[in-house]
Motif scaffolding. Structure first.
Motif, PDB file in Angstrom:
ATOM      1  N   THR A 176      13.518  32.497 -23.905  1.00 38.52           N
ATOM      2  CA  THR A 176      13.024  31.771 -22.738  1.00 38.52           C
ATOM      3  C   THR A 176      13.817  30.491 -22.522  1.00 38.52           C
ATOM      4  OG1 THR A 176      10.779  32.631 -23.066  1.00 38.52           O
ATOM      5  CG2 THR A 176      11.013  30.660 -21.707  1.00 38.52           C
ATOM      6  N   TYR A 177      14.022  29.756 -23.611  1.00 38.59           N
ATOM      7  CA  TYR A 177      14.741  28.477 -23.522  1.00 38.59           C
ATOM      8  C   TYR A 177      16.164  28.690 -23.026  1.00 38.59           C
ATOM      9  CZ  TYR A 177      16.627  23.959 -24.993  1.00 38.59           C
ATOM     10  OH  TYR A 177      17.236  22.729 -25.026  1.00 38.59           O
ATOM     11  N   GLU A 178      16.840  29.704 -23.558  1.00 38.67           N
ATOM     12  CA  GLU A 178      18.206  29.992 -23.130  1.00 38.67           C
ATOM     13  C   GLU A 178      18.249  30.403 -21.662  1.00 38.67           C
ATOM     14  OE1 GLU A 178      19.691  32.931 -25.800  1.00 38.67           O
ATOM     15  OE2 GLU A 178      19.637  31.598 -27.546  1.00 38.67           O
ATOM     16  N   ALA A 179      17.279  31.187 -21.233  1.00 37.77           N
ATOM     17  CA  ALA A 179      17.233  31.611 -19.834  1.00 37.77           C
ATOM     18  C   ALA A 179      17.023  30.425 -18.905  1.00 37.77           C
ATOM     19  CB  ALA A 179      16.127  32.639 -19.641  1.00 37.77           C
ATOM     20  N   PHE A 180      16.236  29.450 -19.333  1.00 39.01           N
ATOM     21  CA  PHE A 180      16.021  28.247 -18.536  1.00 39.01           C
ATOM     22  C   PHE A 180      17.326  27.466 -18.397  1.00 39.01           C
ATOM     23  CE2 PHE A 180      15.149  23.692 -18.313  1.00 39.01           C
ATOM     24  CZ  PHE A 180      14.369  23.621 -17.164  1.00 39.01           C
ATOM     25  N   GLN A 181      18.070  27.353 -19.491  1.00 39.10           N
ATOM     26  CA  GLN A 181      19.323  26.607 -19.450  1.00 39.10           C
ATOM     27  C   GLN A 181      20.325  27.248 -18.489  1.00 39.10           C
ATOM     28  OE1 GLN A 181      19.091  23.737 -21.031  1.00 39.10           O
ATOM     29  NE2 GLN A 181      17.128  24.470 -21.843  1.00 39.10           N
ATOM     30  N   CYS A 182      20.211  28.560 -18.328  1.00 37.98           N
ATOM     31  CA  CYS A 182      21.108  29.289 -17.424  1.00 37.98           C
ATOM     32  C   CYS A 182      20.561  29.382 -16.000  1.00 37.98           C
ATOM     33  CB  CYS A 182      21.358  30.696 -17.960  1.00 37.98           C
ATOM     34  SG  CYS A 182      22.153  30.761 -19.567  1.00 37.98           S
ATOM     35  N   GLY A 183      19.381  28.800 -15.773  1.00 36.01           N
ATOM     36  CA  GLY A 183      18.787  28.834 -14.455  1.00 36.01           C
ATOM     37  C   GLY A 183      18.132  30.147 -14.083  1.00 36.01           C
ATOM     38  N   ARG A 214      -0.795  31.179 -19.777  1.00 35.96           N
ATOM     39  CA  ARG A 214      -0.614  29.737 -19.556  1.00 35.96           C
ATOM     40  C   ARG A 214       0.872  29.413 -19.441  1.00 35.96           C
ATOM     41  NH1 ARG A 214      -4.404  26.313 -21.694  1.00 35.96           N
ATOM     42  NH2 ARG A 214      -5.804  28.104 -21.378  1.00 35.96           N
ATOM     43  N   LYS A 215       1.265  28.785 -18.343  1.00 37.64           N
ATOM     44  CA  LYS A 215       2.650  28.340 -18.199  1.00 37.64           C
ATOM     45  C   LYS A 215       2.900  27.098 -19.049  1.00 37.64           C
ATOM     46  CE  LYS A 215       4.087  30.032 -13.649  1.00 37.64           C
ATOM     47  NZ  LYS A 215       4.629  29.625 -12.325  1.00 37.64           N
ATOM     48  N   VAL A 216       4.102  26.983 -19.569  1.00 34.42           N
ATOM     49  CA  VAL A 216       4.527  25.788 -20.298  1.00 34.42           C
ATOM     50  C   VAL A 216       5.880  25.381 -19.715  1.00 34.42           C
ATOM     51  CG1 VAL A 216       5.135  24.783 -22.520  1.00 34.42           C
ATOM     52  CG2 VAL A 216       3.310  26.508 -22.390  1.00 34.42           C
ATOM     53  N   GLU A 217       5.919  24.228 -19.088  1.00 33.53           N
ATOM     54  CA  GLU A 217       7.157  23.769 -18.463  1.00 33.53           C
ATOM     55  C   GLU A 217       8.211  23.440 -19.528  1.00 33.53           C
ATOM     56  OE1 GLU A 217       7.646  23.878 -15.257  1.00 33.53           O
ATOM     57  OE2 GLU A 217       5.582  24.515 -14.892  1.00 33.53           O
ATOM     58  N   GLU A 240      13.327  22.349 -29.832  1.00 33.65           N
ATOM     59  CA  GLU A 240      12.214  21.985 -30.702  1.00 33.65           C
ATOM     60  C   GLU A 240      11.073  21.332 -29.930  1.00 33.65           C
ATOM     61  OE1 GLU A 240      15.852  22.608 -32.894  1.00 33.65           O
ATOM     62  OE2 GLU A 240      15.383  21.242 -31.210  1.00 33.65           O
ATOM     63  N   GLY A 241      11.406  20.550 -28.910  1.00 33.45           N
ATOM     64  CA  GLY A 241      10.371  19.903 -28.107  1.00 33.45           C
ATOM     65  C   GLY A 241       9.575  20.914 -27.304  1.00 33.45           C
ATOM     66  N   PHE A 242      10.277  21.840 -26.671  1.00 30.55           N
ATOM     67  CA  PHE A 242       9.603  22.906 -25.927  1.00 30.55           C
ATOM     68  C   PHE A 242       8.754  23.754 -26.864  1.00 30.55           C
ATOM     69  CE2 PHE A 242      10.155  27.466 -24.643  1.00 30.55           C
ATOM     70  CZ  PHE A 242       9.143  27.485 -23.697  1.00 30.55           C
ATOM     71  N   GLU A 243       9.304  24.093 -28.007  1.00 24.90           N
ATOM     72  CA  GLU A 243       8.599  24.943 -28.959  1.00 24.90           C
ATOM     73  C   GLU A 243       7.310  24.290 -29.439  1.00 24.90           C
ATOM     74  OE1 GLU A 243       9.810  27.763 -32.739  1.00 24.90           O
ATOM     75  OE2 GLU A 243      10.991  25.971 -32.330  1.00 24.90           O
ATOM     76  N   GLU A 244       7.355  22.997 -29.713  1.00 22.08           N
ATOM     77  CA  GLU A 244       6.159  22.289 -30.189  1.00 22.08           C
ATOM     78  C   GLU A 244       5.060  22.310 -29.137  1.00 22.08           C
ATOM     79  OE1 GLU A 244       4.717  17.839 -31.680  1.00 22.08           O
ATOM     80  OE2 GLU A 244       6.849  18.253 -31.369  1.00 22.08           O
ATOM     81  N   ARG A 245       5.420  22.061 -27.883  1.00 17.54           N
ATOM     82  CA  ARG A 245       4.403  22.062 -26.822  1.00 17.54           C
ATOM     83  C   ARG A 245       3.858  23.463 -26.583  1.00 17.54           C
ATOM     84  NH1 ARG A 245       5.921  21.226 -22.219  1.00 17.54           N
ATOM     85  NH2 ARG A 245       8.186  21.208 -22.416  1.00 17.54           N
ATOM     86  N   LEU A 246       4.724  24.466 -26.696  1.00 20.45           N
ATOM     87  CA  LEU A 246       4.263  25.831 -26.505  1.00 20.45           C
ATOM     88  C   LEU A 246       3.278  26.229 -27.606  1.00 20.45           C
ATOM     89  CD1 LEU A 246       6.261  28.806 -25.208  1.00 20.45           C
ATOM     90  CD2 LEU A 246       4.901  29.115 -27.255  1.00 20.45           C
ATOM     91  N   HIS A 247       3.580  25.822 -28.844  1.00 18.67           N
ATOM     92  CA  HIS A 247       2.667  26.164 -29.944  1.00 18.67           C
ATOM     93  C   HIS A 247       1.294  25.542 -29.737  1.00 18.67           C
ATOM     94  CE1 HIS A 247       5.529  28.430 -32.096  1.00 18.67           C
ATOM     95  NE2 HIS A 247       6.200  27.450 -32.645  1.00 18.67           N
ATOM     96  N   ARG A 248       1.257  24.335 -29.219  1.00 19.30           N
ATOM     97  CA  ARG A 248      -0.042  23.693 -28.962  1.00 19.30           C
ATOM     98  C   ARG A 248      -0.828  24.480 -27.911  1.00 19.30           C
ATOM     99  NH1 ARG A 248      -0.661  18.952 -31.395  1.00 19.30           N
ATOM    100  NH2 ARG A 248       1.209  17.934 -32.249  1.00 19.30           N
TER     101      ARG A 248
END
Length: 227
Positions: free
Chosen positions: A153-160, A185-188, A196-204
């Motif tokens: 997901t993170y890589e796909a976001f970086q590629c738009g 639930r969406k996680v921006e 790591e920041g995205f992953e932490e918020r997603l885990h919460r």
């Protein structure tokens, strides 16, 4: 409701058990009322989730069964036979709900048939009803099925290619991560944010929705029982 009447949850894990901990903390509270975890099964001996279960108050029974050791100790056995043995352990705890909380093994049709009460392992009594099985998956429905969903997901976001990530709790069917979504639930993902920041918020978010999904299914089971 007495301890015998509490709805029974079996949780399957493979790792640190943070999602399991969310369920442990929620059981018996308004977030997950009238429910208790009666068994935690891990397919990794060193999974810290086992320690979480054993240190709960009261301690939660645990079991361990890994695929490769099982196959080595049962010459001629197959992956499907392993799934049947997992079903035997799970059904022995007489659950009302099975939760896959970071369980890193794709369970096949023989497991699902056993939980549905259609093809049971030898010596296992037929459950009074089909046992629902739900899974927590760190992606939005249909987006990134299977392993490494967060990184993909993170890589796909970086590629738009995607605008956000997310997580869901869904019913388990034979197609991986394709069962009916129960909680989504969406996680921006913030521009410039490290993985790591995205992953932490997603885990919460996962810790919230796994409890919500479990409560939702158990409420349906309760209604079906006519109570």
């Amino acid at each position: 409701m007495s301890s015998r009447e509490l709805q029974r949850i079996v949780v399957l894990i493979s790792g640190s058990g943070t999602n399991l901990q969310a369920l442990i903390d929620a059981q018996g509270t308004p977030a997950l009322p009238n429910a208790r975890i009666v068994l935690v099964l891990s397919n990794r001996k060193a999974a810290y989730g086992i320690a979480r279960a054993q240190s709960a108050n009261p301690p939660i029974p645990t079991a361990y069964l890994a695929l490769q050791p099982y196959l080595k100790s049962h010459p001629g056995a197959t992956r499907a036979d392993y799934d049947v043995e997992v079903a035997r352990i799970v059904l022995g705890a007489q659950p009302d709900l099975v939760v896959l909380a970071g369980w890193m093994h794709v369970l096949g049709e023989r497991f699902l048939d056993a939980l549905g009460g259609t093809v049971l392992p030898e010596g296992v009594p037929t459950p009074p009803r089909a046992i629902p099985v739900i899974n927590l998956h760190p992606a939005l429905p249909g987006a990134f099925d299977g392993a490494n969903a967060i990184e993909r997901t993170y890589e796909a976001f970086q590629c738009g290619k995607v605008e956000s990530g997310g997580a869901m709790v869904h019913r388990v069917i034979k197609e991986v991560d394709r069962g009916e979504p129960l909680v989504v639930r969406k996680v921006e993902i913030h521009p410039g944010e490290p993985l790591e920041g995205f992953e932490e918020r997603l885990h919460r978010t996962e810790w919230e929705i796994i409890v919500e999904g479990a409560r939702m299914v158990l409420e349906g089971v309760h209604s079906a029982q006519g109570n």
